[in-house]
Scaffold this motif. Structure first.
Motif, short mmCIF file in Angstrom:
data_model
loop_
_atom_site.label_atom_id
_atom_site.label_comp_id
_atom_site.label_asym_id
_atom_site.label_seq_id
_atom_site.Cartn_x
_atom_site.Cartn_y
_atom_site.Cartn_z
N ARG A 12 41.56 42.68 45.97
CA ARG A 12 40.23 42.38 46.50
C ARG A 12 39.70 43.52 47.35
O ARG A 12 38.54 43.91 47.26
CB ARG A 12 40.27 41.09 47.32
CG ARG A 12 40.47 39.86 46.48
CD ARG A 12 40.98 38.73 47.30
NE ARG A 12 42.22 39.08 47.98
CZ ARG A 12 42.87 38.30 48.81
NH1 ARG A 12 42.38 37.13 49.12
NH2 ARG A 12 44.00 38.68 49.37
N PHE A 13 40.58 44.11 48.18
CA PHE A 13 40.15 45.19 49.08
C PHE A 13 39.84 46.47 48.30
O PHE A 13 38.74 47.01 48.37
CB PHE A 13 41.24 45.43 50.13
CG PHE A 13 40.95 46.58 51.04
CD1 PHE A 13 39.94 46.50 51.98
CD2 PHE A 13 41.68 47.76 50.95
CE1 PHE A 13 39.66 47.57 52.82
CE2 PHE A 13 41.41 48.83 51.78
CZ PHE A 13 40.39 48.73 52.71
N ASP A 32 45.94 51.52 39.06
CA ASP A 32 46.64 50.26 39.28
C ASP A 32 47.70 50.12 38.19
O ASP A 32 47.52 50.60 37.08
CB ASP A 32 45.66 49.06 39.24
CG ASP A 32 46.24 47.83 39.93
OD1 ASP A 32 45.72 47.46 40.99
OD2 ASP A 32 47.23 47.26 39.41
P1 ATP Z 1 44.05 42.27 48.30
O1 ATP Z 1 44.18 41.49 49.57
O2 ATP Z 1 43.27 43.54 48.44
O3 ATP Z 1 43.61 41.44 47.12
P2 ATP Z 1 46.89 42.20 48.24
O4 ATP Z 1 47.17 42.44 49.67
O5 ATP Z 1 47.02 40.79 47.70
O6 ATP Z 1 45.49 42.78 47.89
P3 ATP Z 1 48.40 43.12 46.01
O7 ATP Z 1 47.65 42.17 45.12
O8 ATP Z 1 49.84 42.95 46.19
O9 ATP Z 1 47.76 43.20 47.42
O10 ATP Z 1 48.14 44.61 45.52
C1 ATP Z 1 46.86 45.09 45.25
C2 ATP Z 1 46.86 45.80 43.91
O11 ATP Z 1 47.81 46.88 43.96
C3 ATP Z 1 47.26 44.92 42.72
O12 ATP Z 1 46.23 44.96 41.75
C4 ATP Z 1 48.56 45.56 42.21
O13 ATP Z 1 48.64 45.53 40.79
C5 ATP Z 1 48.44 46.99 42.70
N1 ATP Z 1 49.75 47.65 42.89
C6 ATP Z 1 50.81 47.16 43.56
N2 ATP Z 1 51.85 48.04 43.51
C7 ATP Z 1 51.40 49.12 42.81
C8 ATP Z 1 51.98 50.36 42.42
N3 ATP Z 1 53.23 50.68 42.73
N4 ATP Z 1 51.24 51.24 41.69
C9 ATP Z 1 49.96 50.92 41.34
N5 ATP Z 1 49.36 49.77 41.69
C10 ATP Z 1 50.06 48.87 42.40
#
Ligand code: ATP
Length: 219
Positions: A12-13, A32
């Protein structure tokens, strides 16, 4: 001026950051590891790539070091967020902004060289709380634990039509006026002879308690 940004992680961020930067005419490389997520951003970002950013060779081959700003917006996988932030700094990226899940995570990110750490849920909580308890503080940005940049609406007639030299905010409140928002116009670094008018918004920098003191004076 056009700048280029690499956003790693399009949750989302990261996703809303990407859309807003593109809307304001910037170049964005979106990375991603999730293919479906990248498909969503294919027609939004300048370039969108499916890749695991934890792999140093991948970061090198994507030319991450050439970006003005790299935003590590990986959330839940704290280990990945730390590793990617570290690698981005080691590759020589000047400005690395990392998203933290909690204050321990934030501390580690600063320690390993992140230039800025954002903590969206906490920061937004602080902002909403300030907006709820104060009618005059329109916006609030925490610069550190003690200092903030705030936008304070002038509603106390005692301040009207007086220049900044006379009002002497620095002496009286310990605050620096860095801008005045008047209707849609923003006066940056106003001169000492600039007058404060009714309904102006002052952009002030200072200690939180001094900002609150100024806010109380407006009531
Ligand atoms: P938000 O609050 O912004 O929605 P979040 O804190 O729930 O994010 P995640 O959903 O865990 O965080 O991670 C955000 C994005 O980062 C996801 O779309 C995930 O696929 C991506 N991501 C996580 N690890 C990696 C990585 N090693 N390389 C590339 N992308 C990644």
């Amino acid at each position: 001026m056009k700048q280029n940004f690499a956003i790693i992680g399009l949750g989302r961020f990261g996703g809303s950051l990407c859309e807003t930067l593109i809307e304001s005419g910037q170049e964005v490389l979106a990375i991603d590891r999730d293919e479906d997520t990248i498909n969503e951003y294919m027609n939004i970002a300048t370039h969108a790539v499916v890749a695991n950013a934890q792999d140093e060779m991948t970061l090198r081959s994507l030319g991450v070091r050439n970006f003005d700003h790299v935003i590590v917006a990986i959330g839940e996988d704290i280990q990945a967020s730390i590793l990617v932030t570290l690698m981005a700094k080691e590759l020589g990226v000047k400005n690395v902004i990392a998203k933290a899940q909690n204050s321990y995570h934030a501390k580690v990110l600063y320690k390993i060289g992140a230039d800025h750490v954002v903590h969206p849920e906490r920061d937004m909580g602080v902002k909403v709380a300030h907006n709820l308890v104060s009618k005059n503080i329109l916006d609030y940005l925490e610069l550190s634990d003690e200092y903030s940049l705030a936008e304070v609406k002038v509603t106390n007639p005692k301040f009207y039509d007086k220049d900044l030299l006379t009002l002497n905010f620095r002496q009286r409140f310990g605050l620096n006026i860095v801008g005045i928002r008047r209707n849609k116009k923003l006066i940056i670094s106003p001169a000492a002879e600039e007058k404060v008018l009714q309904d102006d918004c002052l952009l002030v920098i200072g200690a939180d308690e001094d900002v609150d003191r100024l806010d109380a004076k407006m009531l």
